[in-house]
Design a protein around this motif. Structure first.
Motif, PDB file in Angstrom:
ATOM      1  N   ALA A  52     -15.800   5.086  -1.868  1.00  0.00           N
ATOM      2  CA  ALA A  52     -15.839   4.071  -0.893  1.00  0.00           C
ATOM      3  C   ALA A  52     -14.221   4.101  -0.770  1.00  0.00           C
ATOM      4  CB  ALA A  52     -16.674   2.943  -0.759  1.00  0.00           C
ATOM      5  N   CYS A  53     -13.576   4.093  -1.718  1.00  0.00           N
ATOM      6  CA  CYS A  53     -11.980   3.553  -1.673  1.00  0.00           C
ATOM      7  C   CYS A  53     -11.480   4.960  -1.203  1.00  0.00           C
ATOM      8  CB  CYS A  53     -11.439   3.349  -3.180  1.00  0.00           C
ATOM      9  SG  CYS A  53      -9.834   3.229  -3.117  1.00  0.00           S
ATOM     10  N   GLU A  54     -11.846   6.330  -1.662  1.00  0.00           N
ATOM     11  CA  GLU A  54     -11.333   7.417  -0.993  1.00  0.00           C
ATOM     12  C   GLU A  54     -11.760   7.722   0.202  1.00  0.00           C
ATOM     13  OE1 GLU A  54     -12.286  10.649  -3.382  1.00  0.00           O
ATOM     14  OE2 GLU A  54     -11.678   9.952  -5.318  1.00  0.00           O
ATOM     15  N   GLU A  55     -13.009   7.606   0.765  1.00  0.00           N
ATOM     16  CA  GLU A  55     -13.356   7.555   2.003  1.00  0.00           C
ATOM     17  C   GLU A  55     -12.642   6.722   3.095  1.00  0.00           C
ATOM     18  OE1 GLU A  55     -17.566   7.560   4.707  1.00  0.00           O
ATOM     19  OE2 GLU A  55     -17.690   7.866   2.597  1.00  0.00           O
ATOM     20  N   VAL A  56     -12.511   5.398   2.874  1.00  0.00           N
ATOM     21  CA  VAL A  56     -11.731   4.581   3.435  1.00  0.00           C
ATOM     22  C   VAL A  56     -10.444   4.903   3.571  1.00  0.00           C
ATOM     23  CG1 VAL A  56     -10.981   2.014   3.945  1.00  0.00           C
ATOM     24  CG2 VAL A  56     -13.217   2.552   3.160  1.00  0.00           C
ATOM     25  N   GLY A  57      -9.656   5.253   2.359  1.00  0.00           N
ATOM     26  CA  GLY A  57      -8.319   5.697   2.638  1.00  0.00           C
ATOM     27  C   GLY A  57      -8.066   7.000   3.379  1.00  0.00           C
ATOM     28  N   SER A  73       1.225   0.434  12.870  1.00  0.00           N
ATOM     29  CA  SER A  73       1.625  -0.350  11.645  1.00  0.00           C
ATOM     30  C   SER A  73       0.636  -1.234  10.922  1.00  0.00           C
ATOM     31  CB  SER A  73       2.913  -0.918  11.565  1.00  0.00           C
ATOM     32  OG  SER A  73       3.588  -1.510  10.534  1.00  0.00           O
ATOM     33  N   GLY A  74       0.087  -1.915  11.947  1.00  0.00           N
ATOM     34  CA  GLY A  74      -0.874  -3.011  11.444  1.00  0.00           C
ATOM     35  C   GLY A  74      -2.289  -2.276  10.892  1.00  0.00           C
ATOM     36  N   TRP A  75      -2.632  -1.135  11.739  1.00  0.00           N
ATOM     37  CA  TRP A  75      -3.751  -0.288  11.278  1.00  0.00           C
ATOM     38  C   TRP A  75      -3.563   0.224   9.600  1.00  0.00           C
ATOM     39  CZ3 TRP A  75      -8.606   0.913  13.387  1.00  0.00           C
ATOM     40  CH2 TRP A  75      -9.136   1.995  12.339  1.00  0.00           C
ATOM     41  N   LEU A  76      -2.394   0.569   9.550  1.00  0.00           N
ATOM     42  CA  LEU A  76      -2.098   1.451   8.372  1.00  0.00           C
ATOM     43  C   LEU A  76      -1.982   0.256   7.172  1.00  0.00           C
ATOM     44  CD1 LEU A  76       0.600   4.095   9.534  1.00  0.00           C
ATOM     45  CD2 LEU A  76      -2.085   4.580   8.748  1.00  0.00           C
ATOM     46  N   ASP A  77      -1.446  -0.931   7.558  1.00  0.00           N
ATOM     47  CA  ASP A  77      -1.159  -2.047   6.540  1.00  0.00           C
ATOM     48  C   ASP A  77      -2.698  -2.354   6.184  1.00  0.00           C
ATOM     49  OD1 ASP A  77       1.565  -1.583   6.183  1.00  0.00           O
ATOM     50  OD2 ASP A  77       2.140  -3.311   7.652  1.00  0.00           O
ATOM     51  N   GLY A  78      -3.585  -2.568   7.068  1.00  0.00           N
ATOM     52  CA  GLY A  78      -4.839  -3.081   6.816  1.00  0.00           C
ATOM     53  C   GLY A  78      -5.457  -2.157   6.006  1.00  0.00           C
ATOM     54  N   ALA A  79      -5.393  -0.886   6.408  1.00  0.00           N
ATOM     55  CA  ALA A  79      -6.179   0.088   5.587  1.00  0.00           C
ATOM     56  C   ALA A  79      -5.797   0.040   4.200  1.00  0.00           C
ATOM     57  CB  ALA A  79      -6.106   1.493   6.225  1.00  0.00           C
ATOM     58  N   ARG A  80      -4.392   0.164   3.868  1.00  0.00           N
ATOM     59  CA  ARG A  80      -3.909   0.272   2.680  1.00  0.00           C
ATOM     60  C   ARG A  80      -4.389  -1.117   2.000  1.00  0.00           C
ATOM     61  NH1 ARG A  80       0.507   2.463   3.930  1.00  0.00           N
ATOM     62  NH2 ARG A  80       1.532   0.487   4.717  1.00  0.00           N
ATOM     63  N   THR A  81      -4.464  -2.313   2.275  1.00  0.00           N
ATOM     64  CA  THR A  81      -4.953  -3.323   1.936  1.00  0.00           C
ATOM     65  C   THR A  81      -6.344  -3.252   1.485  1.00  0.00           C
ATOM     66  OG1 THR A  81      -3.595  -4.941   3.028  1.00  0.00           O
ATOM     67  CG2 THR A  81      -5.297  -5.797   1.933  1.00  0.00           C
ATOM     68  N   VAL A  82      -7.189  -2.777   2.497  1.00  0.00           N
ATOM     69  CA  VAL A  82      -8.514  -2.501   1.800  1.00  0.00           C
ATOM     70  C   VAL A  82      -8.684  -1.497   0.632  1.00  0.00           C
ATOM     71  CG1 VAL A  82     -10.915  -1.737   2.923  1.00  0.00           C
ATOM     72  CG2 VAL A  82      -9.551  -3.074   4.320  1.00  0.00           C
ATOM     73  N   GLY A  87     -10.098  -0.069  -4.668  1.00  0.00           N
ATOM     74  CA  GLY A  87      -9.773   0.461  -5.932  1.00  0.00           C
ATOM     75  C   GLY A  87      -9.638  -0.492  -6.988  1.00  0.00           C
ATOM     76  N   ALA A  88      -9.290  -1.493  -7.002  1.00  0.00           N
ATOM     77  CA  ALA A  88      -9.126  -2.553  -8.034  1.00  0.00           C
ATOM     78  C   ALA A  88     -10.424  -3.030  -8.468  1.00  0.00           C
ATOM     79  CB  ALA A  88      -8.099  -3.944  -7.514  1.00  0.00           C
ATOM     80  N   ILE A  89     -11.400  -3.352  -7.676  1.00  0.00           N
ATOM     81  CA  ILE A  89     -12.593  -3.799  -7.701  1.00  0.00           C
ATOM     82  C   ILE A  89     -13.481  -2.574  -8.604  1.00  0.00           C
ATOM     83  CG2 ILE A  89     -14.958  -4.194  -6.795  1.00  0.00           C
ATOM     84  CD1 ILE A  89     -13.499  -5.382  -4.559  1.00  0.00           C
ATOM     85  N   GLU A  91     -11.786  -0.268 -10.498  1.00  0.00           N
ATOM     86  CA  GLU A  91     -11.556  -0.133 -11.851  1.00  0.00           C
ATOM     87  C   GLU A  91     -11.841  -1.352 -12.798  1.00  0.00           C
ATOM     88  OE1 GLU A  91      -8.977   0.664 -15.219  1.00  0.00           O
ATOM     89  OE2 GLU A  91      -9.489   2.090 -13.271  1.00  0.00           O
ATOM     90  N   ARG A  92     -11.905  -2.613 -12.126  1.00  0.00           N
ATOM     91  CA  ARG A  92     -12.615  -3.524 -12.934  1.00  0.00           C
ATOM     92  C   ARG A  92     -14.026  -3.392 -13.244  1.00  0.00           C
ATOM     93  NH1 ARG A  92      -9.595  -6.929  -9.065  1.00  0.00           N
ATOM     94  NH2 ARG A  92     -11.746  -7.329  -7.885  1.00  0.00           N
ATOM     95  N   ALA A  93     -14.658  -2.677 -12.600  1.00  0.00           N
ATOM     96  CA  ALA A  93     -16.130  -2.309 -12.706  1.00  0.00           C
ATOM     97  C   ALA A  93     -16.199  -1.225 -13.837  1.00  0.00           C
ATOM     98  CB  ALA A  93     -17.114  -1.925 -11.512  1.00  0.00           C
ATOM     99  N   LEU A  94     -15.361  -0.450 -13.633  1.00  0.00           N
ATOM    100  CA  LEU A  94     -15.527   0.526 -14.706  1.00  0.00           C
ATOM    101  C   LEU A  94     -14.932  -0.081 -16.085  1.00  0.00           C
ATOM    102  CD1 LEU A  94     -15.532   3.653 -15.762  1.00  0.00           C
ATOM    103  CD2 LEU A  94     -13.298   3.922 -14.981  1.00  0.00           C
ATOM    104  N   ARG A  95     -13.775  -0.554 -16.161  1.00  0.00           N
ATOM    105  CA  ARG A  95     -13.302  -1.452 -17.364  1.00  0.00           C
ATOM    106  C   ARG A  95     -14.490  -2.430 -18.087  1.00  0.00           C
ATOM    107  NH1 ARG A  95      -8.731  -2.839 -15.376  1.00  0.00           N
ATOM    108  NH2 ARG A  95      -9.507  -5.205 -14.837  1.00  0.00           N
ATOM    109  N   HIS A  96     -15.102  -3.024 -17.262  1.00  0.00           N
ATOM    110  CA  HIS A  96     -16.279  -3.882 -17.699  1.00  0.00           C
ATOM    111  C   HIS A  96     -17.432  -2.907 -18.399  1.00  0.00           C
ATOM    112  CE1 HIS A  96     -18.817  -7.395 -18.047  1.00  0.00           C
ATOM    113  NE2 HIS A  96     -19.752  -6.707 -17.668  1.00  0.00           N
TER     114      HIS A  96
END
Length: 243
Positions: A52-57, A73-82, A87-89, A91-96
């Motif tokens: 999902a991270c790759e697809e949203v990116g 600019s707002g669109w790109l910033d929002g997409a990057r935040t998502v 990606g962090a979620i 990574e946490r799932a994999l690490r767990h």
């Protein structure tokens, strides 16, 4: 109703949990322990988040319409935040899943290879092997022993990602692997030579991938498993000969 709500998936948390519980029960009936089944499901969940991270990116990089620089600019910033958060979620799932004891466990001895890890590796190597050659009557049938030795050289995180690493290895060395199996695999003039016996097994793909890295750890695990040294030396000689 808002358009976003109209398109929202109707799979609610209770239904998802019920599906997971059903899958655990079915895997339990097949002889898979609850811990192993939970681990497999967690890997799939982490993979879904990463996908999902790759697809949203990819979607986030395409700004719809021509609405000016502030909108873009707002669109790109929002997409990057998502995507960063997804990606962090993931990574946490994999690490767990693969490192539940945290980074402090990284320097600890590698844990024993589990049954499901062997099955995952087996499911990865078999179709790859069959893209280069055919099934062989001379397969030494030591799949589990060989894969356990191979997987024992890796950390849990590396084992979880091993199917992808094997696919990358096969793609990067396709021409060389094709030559190797033609000259030393099933149907070749060397087919009956015991030195190349392992090239008649799907596990040879896993062994060859490990031999392209420093092979010390593999040799140690090979000796510990009391596997024939010739089965390791043969593929190495063949790999060098077709290089």
């Amino acid at each position: 109703m808002h358009a976003a709500e109209e398109n929202r998936p109707e799979l609610d948390p209770v239904s998802v949990q019920n599906a997971k519980r059903t899958l655990l029960q079915l895997l339990g009936r097949a002889g898979i322990s609850a811990d192993d089944a939970e681990g497999l499901i967690a890997l799939v969940e982490a993979g879904a988040l990463a996908g999902a991270c790759e697809e949203v990116g990819a979607l986030g990089g395409s700004v719809p319409g021509d609405k000016g620089e502030p909108y873009e600019s707002g669109w790109l910033d929002g997409a990057r935040t998502v995507t960063d958060e997804l990606g962090a979620i993931a990574e946490r799932a994999l690490r767990h899943t693969v490192d539940p004891d945290g980074p402090s466990a990284a320097s600890a001895p590698r844990p024993p290879v589990g049954r499901v890890e062997v099955e995952q590796a087996k499911a990865a190597v078999t179709p790859l092997y069959l893209t280069f050659t055919s099934a062989s009557d001379l397969d030494p049938e030591v799949t589990e022993e060989v894969l356990r030795a191979v997987l024992a050289t890796m950390t849990p995180r590396q084992r979880a990602r091993y199917a992808g690493r094997l696919a990358d290895f096969a793609a990067a060395h396709r021409a060389r692997l094709e030559r190797l199996y033609v000259e030393y695999g099933p149907g070749s003039p060397t087919a009956i030579h015991s030195r190349y016996s392992l090239l008649h097994s799907a596990t040879s793909v896993a062994v060859l991938e490990r031999l392209t890295a420093p092979a010390t750890a593999l040799r140690e695990e090979w000796d510990a498993a009391e596997l024939p040294p010739a089965w390791l030396d043969g593929p190495m000689r063949a790999w060098e000969a077709v290089g």
